[in-house]
Scaffold this active site. Structure first.
Site, mmCIF file in Angstrom:
data_model
loop_
_atom_site.group_PDB
_atom_site.id
_atom_site.type_symbol
_atom_site.label_atom_id
_atom_site.label_comp_id
_atom_site.label_asym_id
_atom_site.label_seq_id
_atom_site.Cartn_x
_atom_site.Cartn_y
_atom_site.Cartn_z
ATOM 1 N N HIS A 64 0.879 -1.174 0.000
ATOM 2 C CA HIS A 64 0.000 0.000 0.000
ATOM 3 C C HIS A 64 0.915 1.222 0.000
ATOM 4 O O HIS A 64 1.587 1.474 0.995
ATOM 5 C CB HIS A 64 -0.870 0.028 1.262
ATOM 6 N N PHE A 65 0.944 1.950 -1.110
ATOM 7 C CA PHE A 65 1.833 3.120 -1.192
ATOM 8 C C PHE A 65 1.066 4.435 -1.027
ATOM 9 O O PHE A 65 1.637 5.508 -1.152
ATOM 10 C CB PHE A 65 2.663 3.093 -2.474
ATOM 11 N N ARG A 66 -0.261 4.381 -0.819
ATOM 12 C CA ARG A 66 -1.053 5.490 -0.236
ATOM 13 C C ARG A 66 -1.273 6.710 -1.117
ATOM 14 O O ARG A 66 -1.900 7.658 -0.662
ATOM 15 C CB ARG A 66 -0.432 5.957 1.075
ATOM 16 N N HIS A 181 -9.079 -9.943 0.241
ATOM 17 C CA HIS A 181 -8.874 -9.832 1.696
ATOM 18 C C HIS A 181 -10.023 -10.596 2.325
ATOM 19 O O HIS A 181 -11.174 -10.166 2.258
ATOM 20 C CB HIS A 181 -8.883 -8.357 2.123
ATOM 21 N N HIS A 234 -2.638 -12.659 2.488
ATOM 22 C CA HIS A 234 -2.184 -12.699 3.897
ATOM 23 C C HIS A 234 -2.933 -13.694 4.781
ATOM 24 O O HIS A 234 -3.621 -13.313 5.731
ATOM 25 C CB HIS A 234 -2.185 -11.310 4.525
ATOM 26 N N ASP A 305 2.522 -6.913 2.428
ATOM 27 C CA ASP A 305 1.388 -6.128 2.928
ATOM 28 C C ASP A 305 1.902 -4.850 3.592
ATOM 29 O O ASP A 305 1.416 -4.445 4.655
ATOM 30 C CB ASP A 305 0.505 -6.942 3.880
ATOM 31 N N HIS A 309 1.394 3.583 8.322
ATOM 32 C CA HIS A 309 0.615 4.654 8.949
ATOM 33 C C HIS A 309 1.615 5.481 9.739
ATOM 34 O O HIS A 309 2.667 4.973 10.149
ATOM 35 C CB HIS A 309 -0.433 4.076 9.906
HETATM 36 O O1 DOR Z 1 -3.663 -4.123 8.403
HETATM 37 C C1 DOR Z 1 -3.995 -3.833 7.260
HETATM 38 N N1 DOR Z 1 -3.779 -2.605 6.773
HETATM 39 N N2 DOR Z 1 -4.599 -4.752 6.502
HETATM 40 C C2 DOR Z 1 -5.143 -4.425 5.314
HETATM 41 O O2 DOR Z 1 -5.662 -5.291 4.661
HETATM 42 C C3 DOR Z 1 -5.133 -3.030 4.847
HETATM 43 C C4 DOR Z 1 -3.976 -2.326 5.389
HETATM 44 C C5 DOR Z 1 -4.006 -0.843 5.148
HETATM 45 O O3 DOR Z 1 -4.273 -0.426 4.015
HETATM 46 O O4 DOR Z 1 -3.723 -0.095 6.083
#
Ligand code: DOR
Length: 441
Positions: A64-66, A181, A234, A305, A309
């Site tokens: 996830h590169f946001r 997921h 996962h 994964d 954050h």
């Molecule tokens: O813990 C997680 N964070 N699991 C996910 O499937 C999504 C990910 C996120 O995008 O923060």
């Protein structure tokens, strides 16, 4: 007669389909042109790889590169810096950005943003939703699309398909392998009261193994009905490993280094909310079963994964704290440490991170260290001992659950289509990542 190459990687121990042995690698025009003893060769760029192992480029099929919308956590440039410093040559990025990646426009926007800012190659998953279900065949076939991703249980962002009729419509329409997921949203809602305020060790109590299993059974049933290929992301439970082992003709399986390395209750005691992710890290019974799935072959690929954050978002009291951990930069060193500890072989690591992605997703010219393929290479020092620190982490969020962990086995160099993009922690050259190409698009 002297042979000339653009790049010549000399004296490394190559790990590929042919086994493990000392070979030189000659690169012309970004592709592997020769493998073997290239004593008479000359090159514009000579790389001494003696005492190092040369692996096919590591492909991380879940990050996830946001970007766009959540750049306080990460963006495509910072995420790709983390990837290449960690030895990763290509990533598949997830659609839970803002806006969500659910249309041709949002996909092409990501590709445009990635060009000249990403150091590794990339593909982007497109979120499957109730609204875009009729467009799925188109969305799967756009250049740069990794295929369809569906969230069956709520996690970060607004992508959610929790009801069976909608899931059925999506699976009926997919043509490529689609990723899921797999946690049952109804059960998660029923059990939300089991979360204990301020106590992240209640995370796996809330999101229990039954929530994961209900969703995975439903998914496999629908895949069998429609005769479609599904990729279950996962996997975190012993029960799913056992069940998926009986349904390999439909389902491929991803596991993460986090679920193989961290364990409850220790991780929640040491790391608190920084160990919180979905699906959760569980106890030793589940971790051992996931390792057994690596040994038996049930597991097809490793995905990090990588779900960054900010520290502030992670430090909210549970359950307001955000779920997810960084991982793209630590995938290679953490797993090489497991190799050195005898938990998997180096060839199995390559199977999970290069051959597996190529086999499952039909990659064009990638995932194999062979003549004619892209010269994507992960050069590692299996003898080097290093300590992972927050400070080493390139991700904008600048933290790792492995701060202070000593590992043996370290990523030294990363080559993407013949260009050395990272060496010993330094980024070299420009950001020339390109979309990964797929056989089916
Ligand atoms: O813990 C997680 N964070 N699991 C996910 O499937 C999504 C990910 C996120 O995008 O923060």
């Amino acid at each position: 007669m002297t042979e000339y190459y653009d790049v010549l990687i000399k004296g490394g121990t190559v790990v590929n389909h042919d086994g493990i042995g000392q070979r030189d690698i000659g690169v012309i025009g970004g592709r592997i042109a020769a493998i073997g003893r290239l004593d008479a060769a000359a090159a514009a760029d000579l790389v001494d790889a003696s005492d190092l192992h040369v692996l096919p480029g590591v492909i991380d099929t879940q990050v996830h590169f946001r970007e766009p919308g959540l750049e306080q956590k990460e963006d495509l440039e910072t995420g790709s810096r983390a990837a290449v410093v960690g030895g990763v040559t290509a990533v598949f990025e997830m659609p839970n950005t803002k806006p969500l990646t659910t249309s041709p426009d949002t996909l092409s926007d990501k590709i445009e943003r990635a060009r000249h800012r990403m150091f590794c190659d990339f593909a982007f998953y497109v979120g499957g939703t109730r609204e875009n279900v009729d467009d799925i065949p188109t969305l799967e076939n756009l250049q740069g699309s990794a295929g369809i991703k569906v969230f069956m249980g709520a996690s970060t962002g607004d992508l959610l398909v929790e009801d069976e009729p909608s899931l059925d419509r999506i699976i009926a329409r997919i043509r490529r392998r689609a990723a899921f997921h797999s946690e049952d949203e109804t059960r998660l809602r029923e059990r939300a009261g089991l979360r204990r305020h301020g106590d992240p060790s209640s995370h796996p109590v809330w999101r229990d193994e039954i929530a994961a299993m209900i969703a995975t059974e439903r998914l496999v049933r629908l895949a069998e009905t429609h005769r479609k290929r599904i990729h279950v992301l996962h996997i975190s439970t012993a029960e799913e490993i056992e069940f998926l082992g009986r349904h390999k003709e439909w389902a491929s399986v991803e596991v993460t280094p986090h679920h193989l390395t961290l364990v409850a209750p220790d991780c929640y005691e040491r790391l608190g909310t920084f160990a919180q992710m979905n699906p959760p890290v569980r106890d030793e019974r589940h971790r051992a079963a996931i390792w057994a799935g690596i040994a038996s072959g049930v597991v097809d690929v490793l995905g990090s994964d990588h779900a960054p954050h900010t520290r502030e978002e992670k430090e909210h009291p549970y359950p307001e704290s955000h779920s997810g951990m960084t991982g793209v930069q630590t995938l290679v060193p953490i797993m090489l440490d497991h190799v050195n500890a005898g938990r998997l072989s180096l060839t199995r690591f390559v199977d999970l991170t290069s051959h597996g992605p190529a086999r499952l997703f039909g990659l064009r010219g990638k995932g194999r260290l062979a003549v004619g393929f892209d010269a994507d290479l992960t050069v590692v020092d299996m003898k080097r001992t290093e300590t992972i620190t927050h400070n080493w982490i390139q991700s904008r969020s600048r933290w790792t659950p492995y701060d202070g962990v000593q590992v043996k086995g370290w990523p030294v160099g990363t080559f993407v289509r013949g260009r050395c993009v990272a060496w010993n922690g330094d980024i070299l050259g420009s950001a020339d990542g390109e979309p990964v190409r797929f056989l089916e698009v």
